[in-house]
Design a protein around this motif. Structure first.
Motif, PDB file in Angstrom:
ATOM      1  N   THR A   1       2.850  21.042  20.871  1.00  0.00           N
ATOM      2  CA  THR A   1       4.081  22.036  21.481  1.00  0.00           C
ATOM      3  C   THR A   1       5.599  22.079  20.605  1.00  0.00           C
ATOM      4  OG1 THR A   1       5.214  22.694  23.632  1.00  0.00           O
ATOM      5  CG2 THR A   1       5.318  20.269  22.845  1.00  0.00           C
ATOM      6  N   THR A   2       6.235  22.970  21.363  1.00  0.00           N
ATOM      7  CA  THR A   2       7.514  23.103  20.422  1.00  0.00           C
ATOM      8  C   THR A   2       8.690  22.453  21.459  1.00  0.00           C
ATOM      9  OG1 THR A   2       8.006  25.365  21.181  1.00  0.00           O
ATOM     10  CG2 THR A   2       6.685  25.068  19.086  1.00  0.00           C
ATOM     11  N   PRO A   3       9.592  22.101  20.661  1.00  0.00           N
ATOM     12  CA  PRO A   3      10.705  21.846  21.702  1.00  0.00           C
ATOM     13  C   PRO A   3      11.145  22.626  22.703  1.00  0.00           C
ATOM     14  CG  PRO A   3      11.426  21.179  19.374  1.00  0.00           C
ATOM     15  CD  PRO A   3       9.969  22.068  19.208  1.00  0.00           C
ATOM     16  N   GLU A   4      11.310  24.052  22.406  1.00  0.00           N
ATOM     17  CA  GLU A   4      11.529  24.945  23.345  1.00  0.00           C
ATOM     18  C   GLU A   4      10.648  25.154  24.256  1.00  0.00           C
ATOM     19  OE1 GLU A   4      13.598  25.479  19.350  1.00  0.00           O
ATOM     20  OE2 GLU A   4      11.618  25.468  20.086  1.00  0.00           O
ATOM     21  N   ALA A   5       9.094  25.075  24.033  1.00  0.00           N
ATOM     22  CA  ALA A   5       8.199  25.082  25.003  1.00  0.00           C
ATOM     23  C   ALA A   5       8.134  24.145  25.912  1.00  0.00           C
ATOM     24  CB  ALA A   5       6.790  25.476  24.298  1.00  0.00           C
ATOM     25  N   PHE A   6       8.306  22.630  25.377  1.00  0.00           N
ATOM     26  CA  PHE A   6       8.395  21.631  25.997  1.00  0.00           C
ATOM     27  C   PHE A   6       9.301  21.452  27.372  1.00  0.00           C
ATOM     28  CE2 PHE A   6       8.900  17.243  27.468  1.00  0.00           C
ATOM     29  CZ  PHE A   6       7.662  16.806  27.514  1.00  0.00           C
ATOM     30  N   ASP A   7      10.756  21.806  26.587  1.00  0.00           N
ATOM     31  CA  ASP A   7      11.850  21.900  27.562  1.00  0.00           C
ATOM     32  C   ASP A   7      11.620  22.807  28.675  1.00  0.00           C
ATOM     33  OD1 ASP A   7      12.825  19.865  26.090  1.00  0.00           O
ATOM     34  OD2 ASP A   7      14.020  21.060  24.883  1.00  0.00           O
ATOM     35  N   HIS A   8      11.371  23.996  28.185  1.00  0.00           N
ATOM     36  CA  HIS A   8      10.768  25.164  29.479  1.00  0.00           C
ATOM     37  C   HIS A   8       9.875  24.877  30.481  1.00  0.00           C
ATOM     38  CE1 HIS A   8      10.455  28.906  31.146  1.00  0.00           C
ATOM     39  NE2 HIS A   8       9.165  28.990  31.058  1.00  0.00           N
ATOM     40  N   GLY A   9       8.752  24.014  30.105  1.00  0.00           N
ATOM     41  CA  GLY A   9       7.879  23.398  30.987  1.00  0.00           C
ATOM     42  C   GLY A   9       8.401  22.423  31.789  1.00  0.00           C
ATOM     43  N   ILE A  10       9.473  21.706  31.383  1.00  0.00           N
ATOM     44  CA  ILE A  10      10.033  20.439  31.931  1.00  0.00           C
ATOM     45  C   ILE A  10      10.936  21.206  33.224  1.00  0.00           C
ATOM     46  CG2 ILE A  10      11.567  18.830  32.171  1.00  0.00           C
ATOM     47  CD1 ILE A  10       8.830  17.914  31.495  1.00  0.00           C
ATOM     48  N   ALA A  11      11.577  22.436  32.867  1.00  0.00           N
ATOM     49  CA  ALA A  11      12.527  23.200  33.694  1.00  0.00           C
ATOM     50  C   ALA A  11      11.853  23.701  34.694  1.00  0.00           C
ATOM     51  CB  ALA A  11      13.236  23.964  32.765  1.00  0.00           C
ATOM     52  N   GLU A  12      10.566  24.152  34.168  1.00  0.00           N
ATOM     53  CA  GLU A  12       9.715  24.954  35.393  1.00  0.00           C
ATOM     54  C   GLU A  12       9.325  23.766  36.558  1.00  0.00           C
ATOM     55  OE1 GLU A  12       8.423  28.775  35.380  1.00  0.00           O
ATOM     56  OE2 GLU A  12      10.376  28.197  35.041  1.00  0.00           O
ATOM     57  N   LEU A  13       8.950  22.761  35.999  1.00  0.00           N
ATOM     58  CA  LEU A  13       8.322  21.509  36.783  1.00  0.00           C
ATOM     59  C   LEU A  13       9.528  21.216  37.750  1.00  0.00           C
ATOM     60  CD1 LEU A  13       5.568  20.148  37.331  1.00  0.00           C
ATOM     61  CD2 LEU A  13       6.460  18.455  35.604  1.00  0.00           C
ATOM     62  N   ARG A  14      10.637  21.104  37.382  1.00  0.00           N
ATOM     63  CA  ARG A  14      11.754  20.757  38.003  1.00  0.00           C
ATOM     64  C   ARG A  14      12.018  21.685  39.251  1.00  0.00           C
ATOM     65  NH1 ARG A  14      15.491  16.968  36.693  1.00  0.00           N
ATOM     66  NH2 ARG A  14      15.036  15.698  34.749  1.00  0.00           N
ATOM     67  N   ARG A  15      11.632  22.844  39.179  1.00  0.00           N
ATOM     68  CA  ARG A  15      11.795  23.931  40.286  1.00  0.00           C
ATOM     69  C   ARG A  15      11.053  23.384  41.459  1.00  0.00           C
ATOM     70  NH1 ARG A  15       9.878  29.450  38.463  1.00  0.00           N
ATOM     71  NH2 ARG A  15      11.018  30.327  40.303  1.00  0.00           N
ATOM     72  N   ALA A  16       9.963  22.666  41.259  1.00  0.00           N
ATOM     73  CA  ALA A  16       9.112  22.104  42.588  1.00  0.00           C
ATOM     74  C   ALA A  16      10.057  21.356  43.572  1.00  0.00           C
ATOM     75  CB  ALA A  16       8.139  21.531  41.950  1.00  0.00           C
ATOM     76  N   ALA A  17      11.028  20.603  42.983  1.00  0.00           N
ATOM     77  CA  ALA A  17      12.071  19.900  43.907  1.00  0.00           C
ATOM     78  C   ALA A  17      13.157  20.567  44.163  1.00  0.00           C
ATOM     79  CB  ALA A  17      12.336  18.751  42.946  1.00  0.00           C
ATOM     80  N   GLU A  18      13.352  21.814  43.886  1.00  0.00           N
ATOM     81  CA  GLU A  18      14.552  22.662  44.264  1.00  0.00           C
ATOM     82  C   GLU A  18      14.212  23.211  45.592  1.00  0.00           C
ATOM     83  OE1 GLU A  18      14.952  25.394  41.259  1.00  0.00           O
ATOM     84  OE2 GLU A  18      15.794  23.888  39.789  1.00  0.00           O
ATOM     85  N   PRO A  19      15.121  23.712  46.410  1.00  0.00           N
ATOM     86  CA  PRO A  19      14.932  24.485  47.520  1.00  0.00           C
ATOM     87  C   PRO A  19      13.846  25.567  47.387  1.00  0.00           C
ATOM     88  CG  PRO A  19      17.499  24.117  47.396  1.00  0.00           C
ATOM     89  CD  PRO A  19      16.604  23.613  45.956  1.00  0.00           C
TER      90      PRO A  19
END
Length: 281
Positions: free
Chosen positions: A247-265
């Motif tokens: 992956t690339t740094p941008e793609a990995f960080d985007h994936g983590i940010a998207e995964l974190r949305r599962a813990a948001e309201p």
């Protein structure tokens, strides 16, 4: 799931342990074990005086819960990592000072114990790291007395699903699965427990799911499991995923940010562990 509680590898394939041995990882393992203690350890207790082997005890994150559920057992805790064993000893000394524990530094494939030395064997998040889990189970069966039980707990990253669904998050989780496979392990091993145990010669094999479901009605679980256990585990392999060209740094960080949305309201996160119990005939 390593979630990576343990550090067993075999000398036949000394590939890197994908989760690492840092203090941050040790803390994550402890937090994970505490969060999941009731879910994973419910139904597991051994009579006082029982000879119990915990194979792949790692930093002792599961050890303290095993001892709490079975006071008076004679526990032998084994691991391949001397550093992890030292951390396990400190954890047990602080949380279960009266426990009778023998510590063994070595490979579970070459345990220096006689046949049938133990009444029960317990391992949690260990088989996922072994290039040949069948060989590991065979080695453990040798030191388990006839009629003794083995308890095996594993995760399966293929069971993770979440809302909002995100292809970027899914790809980022898959990077961890691929890295673990490249190191000789299997992050999808939970689904294989029944055939592995039966092929190793165990009898009366039962496998049952233990499911975590975190959503807005369980905000503490969303924080402790979704973010501090699962997302933290995936995020920790960022450098390895980049080095492997996955992956690339941008793609990995985007994936983590998207995964974190599962813990948001409004988000949800679901994961299934598999717990197997079997008998040495």
């Amino acid at each position: 799931m390593t979630t990576g509680t343990n550090t067993h590898r075999t000398s036949a394939h000394p590939g890197p342990y994908v989760h690492g041995y840092s203090q941050i990882e040790a803390q994550r393992l402890g937090d994970q074990a505490d969060t999941l203690a009731e879910l994973l350890h419910a139904g597991t207790s051994y009579p006082a005086g029982s000879r119990v082997l915990e194979a792949g005890c790692g930093v002792g994150a599961q050890t303290v819960h095993l001892l709490a559920a079975s006071p008076g057992v004679l526990l032998t805790a084994a691991d391949l990592s001397a550093d992890s064993l030292a951390r396990a000893r400190s954890r047990v000394a602080a949380q279960a000072p009266a426990a009778q524990v023998t510590w063994h530094h070595g490979d579970l494939h070459r345990l220096p114990f006689p046949d049938g030395a133990f009444d029960h064997v317990f391992l949690c998040f260990v088989l996922e790291h072994l290039p040949d889990p069948a060989a590991g189970l065979a080695a453990l069966r040798r030191v388990l007395r006839p009629g003794g039980t083995i308890t095996v707990i594993e995760g399966d990253h293929g069971s993770a699903f979440f809302h909002p669904e995100s292809p970027a998050a899914r790809r980022t989780v898959d990077h961890l699965v691929r890295l673990q496979a490249g190191a000789g392990g299997d992050a999808l091993i939970g689904r294989r427990l029944y055939p592995l145990l039966t092929a190793a010669g165990f009898a009366e094999v039962t496998v049952r799911p233990r499911t975590v479901s975190a959503d807005g009605s369980r905000p503490a679980l969303a924080e402790d499991f979704t973010l501090r256990t699962f997302v933290a585990m995936v995020e920790a392999v960022r450098s390895e995923a980049l080095a492997a060209g996955l992956t690339t740094p941008e793609a990995f960080d985007h994936g983590i940010a998207e995964l974190r949305r599962a813990a948001e309201p409004g988000g949800t996160f679901h994961y299934t562990f598999f717990k197997a119990v079997a008998v040495n005939p």
